[in-house]
Design a protein around this motif. Structure first.
Motif, PDB file in Angstrom:
ATOM      1  N   ARG A  58       0.861  -1.193  -0.005  1.00  0.00           N
ATOM      2  CA  ARG A  58       0.030  -0.011  -0.045  1.00  0.00           C
ATOM      3  C   ARG A  58       1.020   1.275  -0.012  1.00  0.00           C
ATOM      4  O   ARG A  58       0.531   2.163  -0.602  1.00  0.00           O
ATOM      5  N   ASP A  59       2.196   1.159   0.574  1.00  0.00           N
ATOM      6  CA  ASP A  59       3.027   2.402   0.774  1.00  0.00           C
ATOM      7  C   ASP A  59       3.377   2.513  -0.869  1.00  0.00           C
ATOM      8  O   ASP A  59       3.701   3.720  -1.026  1.00  0.00           O
ATOM      9  N   ILE A  60       3.764   1.662  -1.469  1.00  0.00           N
ATOM     10  CA  ILE A  60       4.463   1.782  -2.939  1.00  0.00           C
ATOM     11  C   ILE A  60       3.210   2.172  -3.662  1.00  0.00           C
ATOM     12  O   ILE A  60       3.469   3.145  -4.397  1.00  0.00           O
ATOM     13  N   GLU A  61       2.109   1.584  -3.627  1.00  0.00           N
ATOM     14  CA  GLU A  61       0.906   1.972  -4.352  1.00  0.00           C
ATOM     15  C   GLU A  61       0.482   3.500  -4.000  1.00  0.00           C
ATOM     16  O   GLU A  61       0.418   4.388  -4.969  1.00  0.00           O
ATOM     17  N   GLU A  62       0.791   4.036  -2.894  1.00  0.00           N
ATOM     18  CA  GLU A  62       0.545   5.655  -2.588  1.00  0.00           C
ATOM     19  C   GLU A  62       1.487   6.480  -3.339  1.00  0.00           C
ATOM     20  O   GLU A  62       1.036   7.518  -3.970  1.00  0.00           O
TER      21      GLU A  62
END
Ligand code: S3P
Length: 174
Positions: A58-62
């Motif tokens: 999710r952090d990479i996605e953000e």
């Protein structure tokens, strides 16, 4: 209109297939955030979930969403969980028209079943129940889209035509 057309919605609602054809018809660049994440991490989404966990994903996605939200004139397909984070929704909305693709749980089940690359469904003992639960949880986020299109039992071409009409309408506003 230089706004991005951003496809959001649950797994198996056709975001990638629709996005590809839509971009071709509009002569715009197509961006798939899941694909960008895989390229950046040099790994498959399912393995990123397995090895590094969902929060890491999710952090990479953000980060990826923050970057692509700066683009103009693109068609962007997002992962099914992307708009759960408010920051992602706001970034995408900044320069984008958000179109949510939806489908019935049964249709989603049929479309995602042959593919073993959906980490959130892979381990479930009752996939249709998991789909229904996740859909319920995500309803408030998906409903923030500017437009919603039901893709159940529709050909990709039909869905793309519906979006082209939306684009025409939006163009008329400017
Ligand atoms: C996810 C959907 C997937 C992918 C990841 C998580 C989700 O994308 O981003 O497996 O949380 O719904 P698709 O919607 O393209 O399958």
């Amino acid at each position: 209109m230089d706004k991005n057309i951003v496809l959001i919605g649950f797994m198996g609602t056709g975001k990638t297939e629709v996005g590809l054809l839509l971009a071709k018809k509009l002569n715009r660049k197509f961006i798939d955030t899941d694909k960008l994440i895989e390229e950046r991490e040099n790994d498959r989404i399912a393995r990123i979930f397995q090895v590094k966990g969902e929060e890491y994903f999710r952090d990479i996605e953000e980060k990826v969403i923050e970057e692509v939200s700066e683009y103009k004139n693109c068609v962007i397909a997002t992962g099914g969980g992307a708009v759960i984070r408010e920051k992602n929704y706001l970034n995408l909305k900044k320069n984008g028209i958000l179109i949510c693709l939806v489908a019935s749980p049964e249709e989603i089940y049929k479309r995602t079943l042959p593919k073993k690359d959906r980490p959130l469904l892979m381990k479930s003992k009752n996939v249709i129940e998991t789909i229904k639960e996740l859909l319920e949880l995500r309803k408030p986020y998906y409903s923030k889209a500017d437009y919603t299109i039901d893709t159940t039992q529709k050909e990709i071409e039909t869905i793309v035509d519906e979006i082209l009409k939306i684009v025409e309408k939006e163009n008329g506003k400017n």
